[in-house]
Design a protein around this motif. Structure first.
Motif, PDB file in Angstrom:
ATOM      1  N   LEU A   7       0.926  -1.303   0.056  1.00 14.06           N
ATOM      2  CA  LEU A   7       0.073  -0.077   0.097  1.00 14.06           C
ATOM      3  C   LEU A   7       0.889   1.353   0.180  1.00 14.06           C
ATOM      4  O   LEU A   7       0.613   2.254  -0.602  1.00 14.06           O
ATOM      5  N   ILE A   8       1.949   1.282   0.925  1.00 12.91           N
ATOM      6  CA  ILE A   8       2.803   2.268   1.182  1.00 12.91           C
ATOM      7  C   ILE A   8       3.573   2.496  -0.543  1.00 12.91           C
ATOM      8  O   ILE A   8       3.848   3.621  -1.133  1.00 12.91           O
ATOM      9  N   TRP A   9       4.057   1.498  -1.060  1.00  9.12           N
ATOM     10  CA  TRP A   9       4.669   1.568  -2.299  1.00  9.12           C
ATOM     11  C   TRP A   9       3.845   1.848  -3.205  1.00  9.12           C
ATOM     12  O   TRP A   9       4.449   2.664  -4.360  1.00  9.12           O
ATOM     13  N   SER A  13       4.678   5.114  -5.861  1.00  5.43           N
ATOM     14  CA  SER A  13       4.645   4.873  -7.262  1.00  5.43           C
ATOM     15  C   SER A  13       3.774   6.124  -7.928  1.00  5.43           C
ATOM     16  O   SER A  13       4.000   6.735  -9.118  1.00  5.43           O
ATOM     17  N   ILE A  14       2.552   6.290  -7.414  1.00  6.59           N
ATOM     18  CA  ILE A  14       1.801   7.240  -7.641  1.00  6.59           C
ATOM     19  C   ILE A  14       2.541   8.708  -7.456  1.00  6.59           C
ATOM     20  O   ILE A  14       2.527   9.568  -8.441  1.00  6.59           O
ATOM     21  N   ALA A  15       3.420   8.959  -6.415  1.00  2.00           N
ATOM     22  CA  ALA A  15       4.221  10.349  -6.449  1.00  2.00           C
ATOM     23  C   ALA A  15       5.184  10.303  -7.551  1.00  2.00           C
ATOM     24  O   ALA A  15       5.505  11.568  -7.684  1.00  2.00           O
ATOM     25  N   ARG A  16       5.677   9.248  -8.036  1.00  2.00           N
ATOM     26  CA  ARG A  16       6.488   9.304  -9.024  1.00  2.00           C
ATOM     27  C   ARG A  16       6.019   9.121 -10.442  1.00  2.00           C
ATOM     28  O   ARG A  16       6.790   9.158 -11.292  1.00  2.00           O
ATOM     29  N   HIS A  17       4.634   9.086 -10.662  1.00  2.00           N
ATOM     30  CA  HIS A  17       4.109   8.888 -11.790  1.00  2.00           C
ATOM     31  C   HIS A  17       4.473   9.684 -12.809  1.00  2.00           C
ATOM     32  O   HIS A  17       4.463  10.910 -12.841  1.00  2.00           O
ATOM     33  N   LYS A  18       4.620   9.148 -14.092  1.00  2.00           N
ATOM     34  CA  LYS A  18       5.270  10.112 -15.357  1.00  2.00           C
ATOM     35  C   LYS A  18       4.188  11.107 -15.501  1.00  2.00           C
ATOM     36  O   LYS A  18       4.636  12.247 -16.247  1.00  2.00           O
ATOM     37  N   ASP A  19       2.853  10.846 -15.271  1.00  2.00           N
ATOM     38  CA  ASP A  19       1.917  11.900 -15.745  1.00  2.00           C
ATOM     39  C   ASP A  19       1.149  12.870 -14.790  1.00  2.00           C
ATOM     40  O   ASP A  19       0.390  13.626 -14.826  1.00  2.00           O
ATOM     41  N   ARG A  20       2.078  12.734 -13.621  1.00  2.00           N
ATOM     42  CA  ARG A  20       1.544  13.231 -12.357  1.00  2.00           C
ATOM     43  C   ARG A  20       1.892  14.941 -12.810  1.00  2.00           C
ATOM     44  O   ARG A  20       2.922  15.304 -13.374  1.00  2.00           O
ATOM     45  N   PRO A  21       0.897  15.789 -12.406  1.00  2.00           N
ATOM     46  CA  PRO A  21       1.059  17.175 -12.604  1.00  2.00           C
ATOM     47  C   PRO A  21       2.239  17.634 -11.933  1.00  2.00           C
ATOM     48  O   PRO A  21       2.662  17.216 -10.971  1.00  2.00           O
ATOM     49  N   ILE A 147       4.227  20.180  -1.050  1.00  2.00           N
ATOM     50  CA  ILE A 147       4.799  18.743  -1.474  1.00  2.00           C
ATOM     51  C   ILE A 147       3.909  18.102  -2.559  1.00  2.00           C
ATOM     52  O   ILE A 147       2.721  17.700  -2.035  1.00  2.00           O
ATOM     53  N   ILE A 148       4.198  18.302  -3.949  1.00  2.00           N
ATOM     54  CA  ILE A 148       3.371  18.003  -5.003  1.00  2.00           C
ATOM     55  C   ILE A 148       3.632  16.397  -5.324  1.00  2.00           C
ATOM     56  O   ILE A 148       2.638  15.962  -6.005  1.00  2.00           O
ATOM     57  N   GLY A 149       4.756  16.072  -5.200  1.00  2.00           N
ATOM     58  CA  GLY A 149       5.213  14.762  -5.781  1.00  2.00           C
ATOM     59  C   GLY A 149       6.329  14.114  -4.726  1.00  2.00           C
ATOM     60  O   GLY A 149       5.797  13.641  -3.697  1.00  2.00           O
ATOM     61  N   GLU A 150       7.518  14.248  -5.217  1.00  2.00           N
ATOM     62  CA  GLU A 150       8.574  13.688  -4.380  1.00  2.00           C
ATOM     63  C   GLU A 150       9.124  14.772  -3.595  1.00  2.00           C
ATOM     64  O   GLU A 150       9.243  16.020  -3.946  1.00  2.00           O
ATOM     65  N   GLY A 151       9.417  14.490  -2.007  1.00  2.00           N
ATOM     66  CA  GLY A 151       9.959  15.647  -1.427  1.00  2.00           C
ATOM     67  C   GLY A 151      11.244  14.917  -0.858  1.00  2.00           C
ATOM     68  O   GLY A 151      11.199  14.362   0.345  1.00  2.00           O
ATOM     69  N   GLY A 152      12.334  15.050  -1.536  1.00  2.00           N
ATOM     70  CA  GLY A 152      13.526  14.176  -1.098  1.00  2.00           C
ATOM     71  C   GLY A 152      14.477  15.040  -0.639  1.00  2.00           C
ATOM     72  O   GLY A 152      15.292  15.945  -1.281  1.00  2.00           O
ATOM     73  N   TYR A 166       2.090  21.689   3.093  1.00  2.00           N
ATOM     74  CA  TYR A 166       1.009  20.858   3.020  1.00  2.00           C
ATOM     75  C   TYR A 166       1.810  19.779   2.107  1.00  2.00           C
ATOM     76  O   TYR A 166       2.742  20.057   1.420  1.00  2.00           O
ATOM     77  N   MET A 167       0.920  18.784   2.351  1.00  2.00           N
ATOM     78  CA  MET A 167       1.385  17.467   1.054  1.00  2.00           C
ATOM     79  C   MET A 167       0.260  17.039   0.291  1.00  2.00           C
ATOM     80  O   MET A 167      -1.073  17.005   0.935  1.00  2.00           O
ATOM     81  N   MET A 168       0.275  16.880  -0.822  1.00  2.00           N
ATOM     82  CA  MET A 168      -0.836  16.138  -1.715  1.00  2.00           C
ATOM     83  C   MET A 168      -0.784  14.829  -1.037  1.00  2.00           C
ATOM     84  O   MET A 168       0.073  14.351  -0.456  1.00  2.00           O
ATOM     85  N   GLU A 169      -2.029  14.478  -1.061  1.00  2.00           N
ATOM     86  CA  GLU A 169      -2.422  13.017  -0.636  1.00  2.00           C
ATOM     87  C   GLU A 169      -1.295  11.829  -0.915  1.00  2.00           C
ATOM     88  O   GLU A 169      -1.139  10.921  -0.024  1.00  2.00           O
ATOM     89  N   ASN A 170      -1.022  11.762  -2.191  1.00  2.00           N
ATOM     90  CA  ASN A 170      -0.145  10.686  -2.623  1.00  2.00           C
ATOM     91  C   ASN A 170       1.345  10.954  -2.599  1.00  2.00           C
ATOM     92  O   ASN A 170       1.956  10.583  -3.257  1.00  2.00           O
ATOM     93  N   SER A 171       1.661  12.127  -2.076  1.00  2.00           N
ATOM     94  CA  SER A 171       3.185  12.766  -2.169  1.00  2.00           C
ATOM     95  C   SER A 171       3.943  11.808  -1.048  1.00  2.00           C
ATOM     96  O   SER A 171       3.336  11.482  -0.286  1.00  2.00           O
ATOM     97  N   ILE A 172       5.197  12.005  -1.198  1.00  2.00           N
ATOM     98  CA  ILE A 172       6.203  11.408  -0.224  1.00  2.00           C
ATOM     99  C   ILE A 172       7.070  12.522   0.302  1.00  2.00           C
ATOM    100  O   ILE A 172       7.367  13.327  -0.692  1.00  2.00           O
ATOM    101  N   TYR A 173       7.773  12.619   1.361  1.00  2.00           N
ATOM    102  CA  TYR A 173       8.555  13.536   1.946  1.00  2.00           C
ATOM    103  C   TYR A 173       9.514  12.748   2.964  1.00  2.00           C
ATOM    104  O   TYR A 173       9.194  12.119   3.747  1.00  2.00           O
ATOM    105  N   SER A 174      10.715  12.845   2.337  1.00  2.00           N
ATOM    106  CA  SER A 174      11.692  11.755   3.363  1.00  2.00           C
ATOM    107  C   SER A 174      13.238  12.421   3.269  1.00  2.00           C
ATOM    108  O   SER A 174      13.332  13.438   2.480  1.00  2.00           O
TER     109      SER A 174
END
Length: 266
Positions: A7-9, A13-21, A147-152, A166-174
């Motif tokens: 589920l977390i992965w 994957s969604i945070a890194r999706h090629k079509d993500r805005p 954070i709209i996608g990856e927050g690395g 704020y973070m988008m629902e399917n974003s990650i921050y690490s």
């Protein structure tokens, strides 16, 4: 039924999706007007950072985004969202300009991390990031970061010392990528799923730890399924923040920002 790791992965994957805005999409679809500004006035224009001045409803704002491309050419031009020192210096130049003209700053963050190539290190990558952290902590104008996608890693934090984060629902921050974490801790990059689970990198985890202020809902299955609705949700948060933050006394704003980060995670 998916287990917790899967589920977390799925969110990774969604945070890194090629079509993500990307940041440029949100800028174009949230702001009513936008004038892009370029360069750090020292070395070059880093296309991983898109920034400038704009207008959202009746508010004049400065907007800065870490931008990924939508195709191979754009990704190469933007270095896949991995910012060079001159990119962070460009961002800081725009933030200091915003402070001078009393414009709120809005940041969009989407990066796997700052670029760690030899040239970037030679030009002071660590110093550029550290300077942004210091300057943002004392910037005399409201700041919000999303954070709209990856927050690395520090590459993301360099644009995330803000009054509202704020973070988008399917974003990650690490602190680094799950693959990097797995390769360091277990010497095995194939354990990235396990690492992602252990790192607590999802918006839900970070909201529970009080690292972020709130989670911005995404359309079902991710922002890439309905980018316009995702932009609309972000715009609602931005307008709410602007209405609140522009009326806060500057000293109170800085004190609240300081306390926010000193007490983060407590």
């Amino acid at each position: 039924m998916l287990n917790k790791e899967d589920l977390i992965w799925d969110k990774v994957s969604i945070a890194r999706h090629k079509d993500r805005p990307n940041a440029r999409f949100y800028i174009e679809n949230i702001l009513d007007e936008f004038i892009e500004l370029h360069g750090d006035r020292a070395f070059r224009d880093d296309k991983a950072i898109v920034g400038g001045i704009g207008k959202i409803n009746d508010y004049n704002v400065t907007v800065i985004g870490i931008n990924k491309g939508k195709n191979t050419k754009e990704n190469i031009d933007s270095n896949f969202g991995m910012v060079h020192p001159e990119g962070y210096k460009k961002a800081l130049r725009l933030m200091k300009q915003a402070e001078k003209f009393k414009r709120p700053v809005i940041c969009f963050v989407d990066t796997p991390g700052a670029f760690c190539g030899i040239g970037a290190e030679e030009r002071g990558q660590g110093h550029a990031i550290a300077q942004n952290l210091m300057e943002m902590s004392n910037l005399k104008t409201p700041i919000m970061s999303i954070i709209i996608g990856e927050g690395g890693s520090g590459g993301a934090l360099a644009l995330a010392v803000a009054d509202k984060v704020y973070m988008m629902e399917n974003s990650i921050y690490s602190i680094l990528s799950p693959e990097g974490f797995a390769s360091i801790l277990w010497k095995d990059v194939t354990k990235a799923k396990k690492a992602a689970c252990a790192m607590k990198i999802t918006s839900k985890d970070l909201k529970e730890f009080s690292i972020i202020d709130d989670i911005i809902k995404e359309p079902e299955n991710g922002a890439h399924e309905n980018p316009e609705d995702a932009a609309k949700n972000i715009k609602e948060y931005i307008l709410k923040d602007l209405a609140e933050l522009i009326n806060v006394d500057c000293n109170e704003l800085l004190n609240d920002r300081y306390d926010k980060f000193r007490n983060m995670g407590k």
